[in-house]
Design an enzyme around this catalytic site. Structure first.
Site, short mmCIF file in Angstrom:
data_model
loop_
_atom_site.label_atom_id
_atom_site.label_comp_id
_atom_site.label_asym_id
_atom_site.label_seq_id
_atom_site.Cartn_x
_atom_site.Cartn_y
_atom_site.Cartn_z
CE LYS A 152 7.97 5.15 -13.69
NZ LYS A 152 7.86 5.72 -15.07
CG ASP A 167 26.10 10.39 -17.89
OD1 ASP A 167 27.14 10.97 -18.44
OD2 ASP A 167 26.08 9.11 -17.83
#
Lengths: 122, 180
Positions: B42, B106
């Site tokens: 999301k 990341d």
């Protein structure tokens, strides 16, 4: 010298290796989750030798990720105690510049806990 | 794990200016293609909504959601479990130019996993675009990142799709999180 328990890959359905701590176990589960194959301590690198060639110091990184050609060492030690691991990683890079190795320290593991929800408590 | 919103790192104006640049770049590079933007649910939603309106090309929109690690069974042994696709794309991606849109990369684990799935759907081209790149713990080095908005500092962040289990995703800027 090594806690090697035999090759183990995340794609295999086998019993757990004997992980040293919860962080290693969670890291293995994280890699499994994202479909990254891994081996636990598959190789021990000699870092220093006696004049007659006998191993004096060695280092077995916790994980090898064969698909990424990367070794991964985890440490949950305090920053002050992490310097020993950092030294080993430096020596490994110096003696084997072809080897890609990453050290994940306590701060890195905390970041993984935030971003992925790793459960680091034993 | 909760935290407070700290100092503003990137304002809404800075983000929107970068979105416009990225949109123009993608439009130039994929002109004449058959573009499908896929949002990584999301966290990628705010960036996806903005970017889709900044690309001056005909394009289709779709979404995909991968089961987060935090939702996986905690008792599973190592060697068990694999992220499920909770919401798959609805469109046929075969032969099309697919751009995966996410807020941040990341370790690269999530992005790589989604890209692997999308690649199995036989697109003509496949790339990713992220607003924020945090390369400090990158494990997957060969991600097809077509564009990056900003390189983020190595601090916890909130806003524009990030932070606190979704409760700070709506913030229009990117903030440093504090007290976590």
């Amino acid at each position: 010298m090594s806690r090697k328990t035999g090759d183990f890959q995340g794609d295999h359905r086998a019993s757990d290796p004997r992980f040293a701590n919860a962080a290693e176990r969670e890291c293995a589960r994280l890699l499994d989750h994202f479909g990254i194959a891994w081996q636990y301590e598959p190789r021990t690198f000699v870092l220093a030798e006696t004049p007659d060639g006998a191993p004096l110091e060695a280092f077995a990184p916790d994980f090898h990720l064969p698909g990424l050609d990367l070794y991964l060492e985890l440490t949950t030690a305090s920053p002050a105690l992490t310097s020993r691991k950092r030294r080993k990683v430096r020596l490994l890079r110096a003696r084997h510049p072809e080897v890609q190795v990453r050290l994940f320290d306590r701060r890195d593991l905390a970041a993984l806990a935030r971003s992925h929800g790793l459960r680091l408590a034993a | 794990m909760t935290g407070s919103v700290g100092p503003l790192l990137l304002s809404a104006a800075q983000l929107q200016a970068r979105v416009a640049e990225l949109g123009a770049d993608i439009a130039r590079e994929l002109a004449g293609g058959d573009l499908v933007l896929v949002a990584a649910l999301k966290a990628g939603v705010p960036f996806f909504a903005d970017l889709s309106r900044a690309i001056d090309l005909p394009l289709a929109l779709d979404t995909i959601e991968l089961e987060p690690f935090a939702a996986a069974a905690p008792g599973a042994a190592a060697g068990q479990g694999r992220a499920r696709v909770l919401k798959d794309v609805d469109l046929d991606l075969a032969g099309r130019d697919v751009v995966l849109v996410d807020c941040i990369v990341d370790t690269g684990l999530t992005l790589a996993c989604i890209l692997r799935h999308l690649a199995s759907l036989a697109p003509r081209s496949l790339a990713a675009v992220v607003m924020l790149d945090r390369p400090y713990r990158r494990l997957v080095a060969d991600l097809p990142l077509r564009h990056v908005g900003f390189v983020a500092p190595d601090v916890p962040l909130a806003g524009y799709g990030l932070g606190d289990g979704g409760r700070l995703h709506h913030l229009p800027g990117v903030h440093v999180r504090s007290n976590i």
